[in-house]
Motif scaffolding. Structure first.
Motif, mmCIF file in Angstrom:
data_model
loop_
_atom_site.group_PDB
_atom_site.id
_atom_site.type_symbol
_atom_site.label_atom_id
_atom_site.label_comp_id
_atom_site.label_asym_id
_atom_site.label_seq_id
_atom_site.Cartn_x
_atom_site.Cartn_y
_atom_site.Cartn_z
ATOM 1 N N LYS A 387 0.824 -1.214 0.000
ATOM 2 C CA LYS A 387 0.000 0.000 0.000
ATOM 3 C C LYS A 387 0.854 1.258 0.000
ATOM 4 C CE LYS A 387 -3.848 2.222 2.426
ATOM 5 N NZ LYS A 387 -4.798 2.127 3.569
ATOM 6 N N SER A 388 1.972 1.217 0.702
ATOM 7 C CA SER A 388 2.847 2.384 0.784
ATOM 8 C C SER A 388 3.649 2.601 -0.497
ATOM 9 C CB SER A 388 3.826 2.224 1.951
ATOM 10 O OG SER A 388 4.802 1.219 1.668
ATOM 11 N N GLY A 389 3.718 1.569 -1.337
ATOM 12 C CA GLY A 389 4.522 1.668 -2.549
ATOM 13 C C GLY A 389 5.983 1.358 -2.337
ATOM 14 N N LEU A 390 6.312 0.979 -1.122
ATOM 15 C CA LEU A 390 7.710 0.644 -0.838
ATOM 16 C C LEU A 390 8.133 -0.588 -1.636
ATOM 17 C CD1 LEU A 390 9.973 1.765 0.966
ATOM 18 C CD2 LEU A 390 9.321 0.092 2.708
ATOM 19 N N VAL A 391 7.199 -1.521 -1.843
ATOM 20 C CA VAL A 391 7.452 -2.705 -2.669
ATOM 21 C C VAL A 391 6.298 -2.855 -3.665
ATOM 22 C CG1 VAL A 391 8.763 -3.875 -0.860
ATOM 23 C CG2 VAL A 391 6.297 -4.295 -1.062
ATOM 24 N N VAL A 392 6.526 -3.697 -4.675
ATOM 25 C CA VAL A 392 5.537 -3.920 -5.726
ATOM 26 C C VAL A 392 5.458 -5.412 -5.992
ATOM 27 C CG1 VAL A 392 4.933 -3.447 -8.129
ATOM 28 C CG2 VAL A 392 6.080 -1.700 -6.782
ATOM 29 N N ALA A 393 4.238 -5.897 -6.237
ATOM 30 C CA ALA A 393 4.065 -7.316 -6.565
ATOM 31 C C ALA A 393 4.638 -7.608 -7.944
ATOM 32 C CB ALA A 393 2.585 -7.693 -6.519
ATOM 33 N N ASP A 394 5.256 -8.762 -8.082
ATOM 34 C CA ASP A 394 5.697 -9.226 -9.390
ATOM 35 C C ASP A 394 4.478 -9.306 -10.310
ATOM 36 O OD1 ASP A 394 7.778 -10.847 -11.115
ATOM 37 O OD2 ASP A 394 5.945 -12.052 -11.078
ATOM 38 N N PRO A 395 4.608 -8.920 -11.581
ATOM 39 C CA PRO A 395 3.437 -8.902 -12.469
ATOM 40 C C PRO A 395 2.782 -10.263 -12.674
ATOM 41 C CG PRO A 395 5.484 -8.480 -13.679
ATOM 42 C CD PRO A 395 5.800 -8.361 -12.233
ATOM 43 N N LEU A 396 3.524 -11.352 -12.453
ATOM 44 C CA LEU A 396 2.944 -12.689 -12.569
ATOM 45 C C LEU A 396 2.585 -13.270 -11.203
ATOM 46 C CD1 LEU A 396 5.227 -14.222 -15.359
ATOM 47 C CD2 LEU A 396 2.953 -13.208 -15.576
ATOM 48 N N GLN A 397 2.578 -12.412 -10.190
ATOM 49 C CA GLN A 397 2.254 -12.821 -8.823
ATOM 50 C C GLN A 397 3.202 -13.905 -8.320
ATOM 51 O OE1 GLN A 397 0.407 -11.289 -6.690
ATOM 52 N NE2 GLN A 397 -0.309 -9.815 -8.201
ATOM 53 N N LEU A 398 4.476 -13.724 -8.658
ATOM 54 C CA LEU A 398 5.519 -14.621 -8.172
ATOM 55 C C LEU A 398 6.391 -13.861 -7.178
ATOM 56 C CD1 LEU A 398 6.521 -16.317 -11.560
ATOM 57 C CD2 LEU A 398 5.138 -17.313 -9.727
ATOM 58 N N GLY A 399 5.788 -13.441 -6.075
ATOM 59 C CA GLY A 399 6.527 -12.711 -5.057
ATOM 60 C C GLY A 399 6.558 -11.224 -5.331
ATOM 61 N N LEU A 400 7.711 -10.607 -5.038
ATOM 62 C CA LEU A 400 7.874 -9.168 -5.172
ATOM 63 C C LEU A 400 8.788 -8.836 -6.334
ATOM 64 C CD1 LEU A 400 8.370 -8.215 -1.401
ATOM 65 C CD2 LEU A 400 6.309 -7.882 -2.777
ATOM 66 N N LEU A 401 8.589 -7.664 -6.903
ATOM 67 C CA LEU A 401 9.453 -7.196 -7.974
ATOM 68 C C LEU A 401 10.820 -6.880 -7.392
ATOM 69 C CD1 LEU A 401 9.035 -6.676 -11.010
ATOM 70 C CD2 LEU A 401 8.694 -4.256 -10.447
ATOM 71 N N ALA A 402 11.851 -7.469 -7.979
ATOM 72 C CA ALA A 402 13.190 -7.346 -7.391
ATOM 73 C C ALA A 402 14.253 -7.558 -8.448
ATOM 74 C CB ALA A 402 13.371 -8.364 -6.269
ATOM 75 N N GLN A 403 15.467 -7.184 -8.103
ATOM 76 C CA GLN A 403 16.605 -7.505 -8.935
ATOM 77 C C GLN A 403 17.171 -8.863 -8.531
ATOM 78 O OE1 GLN A 403 19.429 -4.199 -9.115
ATOM 79 N NE2 GLN A 403 18.236 -3.444 -10.857
ATOM 80 N N ALA A 404 18.096 -9.358 -9.343
ATOM 81 C CA ALA A 404 18.634 -10.697 -9.109
ATOM 82 C C ALA A 404 19.379 -10.804 -7.787
ATOM 83 C CB ALA A 404 19.545 -11.097 -10.261
ATOM 84 N N ASP A 405 19.967 -9.698 -7.302
ATOM 85 C CA ASP A 405 20.715 -9.742 -6.042
ATOM 86 C C ASP A 405 19.812 -9.593 -4.816
ATOM 87 O OD1 ASP A 405 20.023 -7.080 -6.175
ATOM 88 O OD2 ASP A 405 22.071 -6.306 -6.122
ATOM 89 N N GLY A 406 18.493 -9.533 -5.041
ATOM 90 C CA GLY A 406 17.556 -9.451 -3.929
ATOM 91 C C GLY A 406 17.092 -8.058 -3.596
ATOM 92 N N ARG A 407 17.650 -7.035 -4.238
ATOM 93 C CA ARG A 407 17.199 -5.670 -3.946
ATOM 94 C C ARG A 407 15.792 -5.460 -4.486
ATOM 95 N NH1 ARG A 407 21.666 -1.723 -6.192
ATOM 96 N NH2 ARG A 407 21.771 -3.331 -7.808
ATOM 97 N N LEU A 408 14.926 -4.939 -3.639
ATOM 98 C CA LEU A 408 13.530 -4.749 -4.007
ATOM 99 C C LEU A 408 13.321 -3.457 -4.775
ATOM 100 C CD1 LEU A 408 11.932 -6.017 -0.692
ATOM 101 C CD2 LEU A 408 11.965 -7.192 -2.896
ATOM 102 N N ILE A 409 12.246 -3.427 -5.531
ATOM 103 C CA ILE A 409 11.935 -2.284 -6.397
ATOM 104 C C ILE A 409 10.618 -1.665 -5.934
ATOM 105 C CG2 ILE A 409 11.406 -1.587 -8.770
ATOM 106 C CD1 ILE A 409 13.125 -3.968 -9.685
ATOM 107 N N GLY A 410 10.593 -0.347 -5.821
ATOM 108 C CA GLY A 410 9.403 0.364 -5.376
ATOM 109 C C GLY A 410 8.467 0.669 -6.526
ATOM 110 N N GLU A 411 7.317 1.275 -6.203
ATOM 111 C CA GLU A 411 6.287 1.509 -7.209
ATOM 112 C C GLU A 411 6.705 2.516 -8.268
ATOM 113 O OE1 GLU A 411 2.722 3.038 -5.569
ATOM 114 O OE2 GLU A 411 3.648 4.812 -4.661
ATOM 115 N N ASN A 412 7.687 3.365 -7.966
ATOM 116 C CA ASN A 412 8.159 4.330 -8.965
ATOM 117 C C ASN A 412 9.290 3.779 -9.818
ATOM 118 O OD1 ASN A 412 10.125 4.258 -7.034
ATOM 119 N ND2 ASN A 412 10.039 6.439 -6.505
#
Length: 463
Positions: A387-412
């Motif tokens: 809700k805060s936009g700090l994280v974003v769901a993966d578009p295929l609903q496979l967890g969270l949107l992230a880079q390969a090293d585990g860093r998460l990606i925000g809504e922007n």
């Protein structure tokens, strides 16, 4: 001095925590391990059932890359006759995790390495100018410059075809691990799913209720394939095959190439080829575009899961015996509806004939495996983060949107340099990221990164 925080009390959280404790850096490590005891077990290794077996040999299991004691050696001390090639009870690995954690914490204490273990749940994570404020369920607020989400498996969601009446009946079981502790006495028990979780459920039910008829149903009706009794020789041309697969354009070409290898080398054990793909599985997945990933999930996932995540031979023998005795029946069908107050009415459509049938079952257990759809998760923490936009769901609903090293990606679209994930939350980027061999390697890399990285303010602070 900076603070690092790991949120999640399962094996992935334990792996990152222990790997950080082994590094001599000037920071405090906070492990928000939750209130489930003992810490480090999670769902996978909390079972006390002796017949719930690991699907990796003892020699392949461990918590850290630089383990104080490997699991095979630990097992040999705990169980007479245990061998490195055995598929041992998962509860035994849970005891091993405890042992490793005790050693790491003791050694860290001796070196005056600062750490805290919090037997609480994290309720929220809020970015601040100092990093992140983590609020626990007792009101405690922790400040951390870097945070790792190691939340593990999400709570299962009911299938859309299950009515509210069935869910309220008390005999539709959402958590397979609680099944045998419930006061039930079914004549017929139906398990929705035929994967590894379903297998454990069926074996437990067969022992708890020896007179019950057991039914398992899934779209393809395919049980996991079986590991060989002993380790097999690696495929001698694996390197060439892997290079060829990495040049493929999408899952259809990958599947055709693998089938071509099987056709050209009919004298080999196909499992050696599949096992040899392990080092490139993430690269293969990352090479697929969004359309190809959907194609994989729709057409290939079912056979991949059964081939890749196989059964211990002992578990497979138990299932076959149940089928030979006529106690277990496997159906390839789609579940169209589950309704009633008990017994429950199940409506199925056969995959082979498309014929619709109905049957009654005294108990229905949902054992459909890992759920990674964070957008629908019950977790208050994930809900607030999304809700805060700090994280974003993966578009295929496979967890969270992230880079390969585990860093998460925000809504922007900004990549967080101090907010990470490990384990099943990264399935959208890595696909294969939930087994202990992958987790302990990822935890070691993440610990190195966390121990050397310089945190940056969250891009959302001034947004």
């Amino acid at each position: 001095m900076t603070n690092l925080a790991i949120i999640g009390g399962g094996a992935a959280g334990a792996a990152v925590f222990g790997a950080l404790l082994a590094r001599d850096v000037d920071d405090t490590v906070h492990w928000v391990a939750g209130d489930a005891a003992p810490a480090g077990h999670g769902v996978a290794y909390s079972t006390q059932e002796e017949h719930h077996l690991l699907n990796v040999r003892a020699s392949g299991m461990g918590l850290y890359l630089d383990a104080d004691e490997d699991f095979a050696a630990f097992s040999a001390q705990q169980r007479a006759g245990a061998k490195p090639t055995d598929f041992l009870p998962r509860r035994l690995f849970g005891h091993y995790v405890e042992s490793q954690l005790r050693k790491r914490m003791h050694a860290a204490g001796q070196r005056q390495r600062d750490f805290r273990v919090h037997a609480r749940q994290a309720c929220s994570i809020r970015p601040t100018s100092q990093g992140y404020t983590i609020t626990l369920d007792d009101g405690t607020a922790l400040t951390a410059q870097r945070v790792v989400l190691a939340l593990g498996a999400l709570d299962a969601r009911p299938l859309r075809t299950v009515t509210a009446t069935a869910l309220d009946s008390g005999v539709y079981v959402m958590d397979p691990w609680t099944l045998t502790s419930q006061p039930l006495s079914p004549r017929r028990l139906t398990v929705i799913g035929t994967g590894l979780t379903a297998v454990d459920t069926l074996i437990s039910a067969s022992k708890r209720w020896p007179d019950a008829e057991l039914i398992a149903v899934s779209r393809h009706g395919l049980l996991p394939f079986t590991h060989p009794e002993l380790p097999i020789t690696p495929f001698p041309h694996q390197a060439e095959i892997n290079a060829s697969l990495l040049d493929c354009n999408g899952p259809a070409q990958v599947l055709a190439t693998i089938r071509g290898v099987f056709a050209a080398h009919q004298d080999i054990d196909w499992r050696s080829v599949i096992d040899g793909l392990r080092p490139i599985n993430a690269k293969l997945w990352q090479g697929f575009d969004a359309r190809q990933r959907r194609q994989f999930l729709r057409h290939v996932r079912w056979i991949w899961e059964s081939s890749r995540h196989r059964l211990a031979p002992e578990s497979a023998e138990t299932l076959q015996q149940l089928r030979d005795e006529g106690r277990l029946h496997i159906h390839s069908a789609r579940v169209l509806a589950v309704d009633g107050k008990g017994p429950l009415s199940i409506t199925l459509r056969s995959r082979a004939t498309q014929r619709i049938t109905r049957m009654e079952s005294d108990v229905v257990v949902q054992a459909t495996g890992l759920d990674t759809a964070v957008a629908f998760a019950k977790s208050p923490l994930l809900a607030k983060l999304l809700k805060s936009g700090l994280v974003v769901a993966d578009p295929l609903q496979l967890g969270l949107l992230a880079q390969a090293d585990g860093r998460l990606i925000g809504e922007n679209g900004d990549v967080h340099h101090s907010l990470y994930a490990i384990g099943s939350l990264l399935r959208g980027n890595l696909w294969e990221c939930t087994a202990m061999p992958e987790i302990r390697e990822a935890a070691d890399k993440l610990a190195t990164l966390l121990a050397t990285a310089h945190p940056e303010p969250s891009p959302l602070i001034n947004a």
